[in-house]
Design a protein around this motif. Structure first.
Motif, PDB file in Angstrom:
ATOM      1  N   GLY A 171       0.856  -1.102   0.146  1.00 11.57           N
ATOM      2  CA  GLY A 171       0.129  -0.018   0.146  1.00 11.57           C
ATOM      3  C   GLY A 171       0.978   1.379  -0.106  1.00 11.57           C
ATOM      4  N   SER A 174      -0.642   4.265  -2.302  1.00 11.48           N
ATOM      5  CA  SER A 174      -2.213   4.530  -1.900  1.00 11.48           C
ATOM      6  C   SER A 174      -2.320   6.102  -2.339  1.00 11.48           C
ATOM      7  N   GLN A 190     -11.304   0.267  -1.125  1.00 12.68           N
ATOM      8  CA  GLN A 190     -10.638   0.149   0.295  1.00 12.68           C
ATOM      9  C   GLN A 190     -10.479  -1.156   0.995  1.00 12.68           C
ATOM     10  N   GLU A 191     -11.421  -2.026   0.870  1.00 14.83           N
ATOM     11  CA  GLU A 191     -11.508  -3.234   1.267  1.00 14.83           C
ATOM     12  C   GLU A 191     -10.663  -4.133   0.482  1.00 14.83           C
ATOM     13  N   ARG A 194      -6.709  -4.154   0.928  1.00 11.08           N
ATOM     14  CA  ARG A 194      -6.181  -5.115   1.926  1.00 11.08           C
ATOM     15  C   ARG A 194      -5.902  -6.415   1.634  1.00 11.08           C
ATOM     16  N   ARG A 226      -8.610 -14.526   0.899  1.00  4.59           N
ATOM     17  CA  ARG A 226      -7.429 -14.037   1.696  1.00  4.59           C
ATOM     18  C   ARG A 226      -6.968 -15.034   2.362  1.00  4.59           C
TER      19      ARG A 226
END
Length: 287
Positions: A171, A174, A190-191, A194, A226
């Motif tokens: 990130g 960003s 945004q999610e 991750r 994930r």
């Protein structure tokens, strides 16, 4: 002392263009002024990238940014020639499945080293090695190859991905990406950012820009995937754990808009890394 023969007289009228190295005869290559020529090539593996992306995803992305860097170089230095060399479609630290061309890190290092050394022996002083594969052993192998060629032949060979690829995954860009987008990330982006690592938001969005014809429309229905740190220690973990579909992240969030913004942001990052290579007094060109 290393020898760098540069054969034949040069027709400087050929100087100042972006050319495919493989398309030129040796006589046309001999005419180039090596002091104002850079060779750019990619080393990114064919590797599975989930059910929605081609196995050449890393290679397509790497060659995309290599070509854009070549144009940026030529635009910024009109009397320079940028030669795009054929890629090495192999890699280390890759998820192995049908289509993946996995080699050991020493094999990769030696292949990239020999490629760069051949160019340096022919008198090319500036060599840029692009890559879009984040496998740790892969990145290190390319760094080693570039450093050895630079030291052994008194050239400037830079592995461009070294200072960039892990910042992308962590990130580190960003804020630049938000500026390029012209807005804040939405909740889904945004999610998705991750844990985005392989065939997720970044790569799917870039492929929607670069080769949309090769992106399977099913990506919009793929659920986020994930893994824990412990799970990621297992060999081929995205193919063996979870839904076993070979991706890590949230490809369904991908858009061409995001891909365009990512390309603009990374173009600037690449230029910041590459530009010192051409500055005679830039002690920090090996970043």
């Amino acid at each position: 002392m290393p020898q760098h023969p540069i054969p034949g007289p040069r027709d400087t009228s050929r100087q100042g263009a972006v050319l495919n190295l493989a398309d030129l005869s040796y006589t046309k290559l001999d005419e180039l002024d090596r002091s104002r020529a850079v060779v750019i090539f990619s080393a990114s593996p064919l590797e599975e990238h989930g059910p929605h992306l081609p196995v050449a995803t890393d290679l397509y992305i790497s060659e995309f940014f290599a070509a854009r860097a070549a144009k940026r170089i030529q635009d910024s230095m009109p009397d320079w020639t940028a030669l795009l060399g054929p890629p090495l479609p192999i890699g280390a630290s890759a998820f192995e499945h049908a289509g993946t061309l996995l080699v050991g890190p020493r094999t990769l290092r030696n292949a990239a080293l020999d490629y760069g050394a051949a160019l340096a022996r022919q008198g090319f002083r500036y060599i840029l090695l692009f890559n879009a594969h984040a496998g740790p052993l892969h990145v290190v192998a390319l760094e080693e190859a570039a450093a050895i060629v630079s030291r052994r032949y008194d050239a400037r060979m830079l592995s461009v991905s070294g200072p960039i690829v892990w910042k992308v995954l962590r990130g580190g860009f960003s804020e630049r990406l938000k500026i390029s987008l012209g807005r804040e990330f939405n909740e889904a982006e945004q999610e998705a950012l991750r844990g985005d690592a392989h065939g997720g938001l970044w790569e799917t969005s870039l492929m929607l820009l670069i080769r949309p014809d090769l992106v399977d429309p099913s990506f919009t229905r793929l659920a986020p995937e994930r893994f824990t740190i412990l799970e990621s220690l297992r060999k081929n973990y995205p193919l063996r754990l979870g839904r076993r579909q070979g991706y890590i992240g949230s490809p369904a969030t991908a858009t061409r808009e995001f891909g365009e913004a990512a390309a603009r942001a990374l173009d600037e990052v690449v230029w910041e890394v590459v530009k010192p290579v051409f500055e005679a007094e830039a002690d920090g060109w090996q970043q």
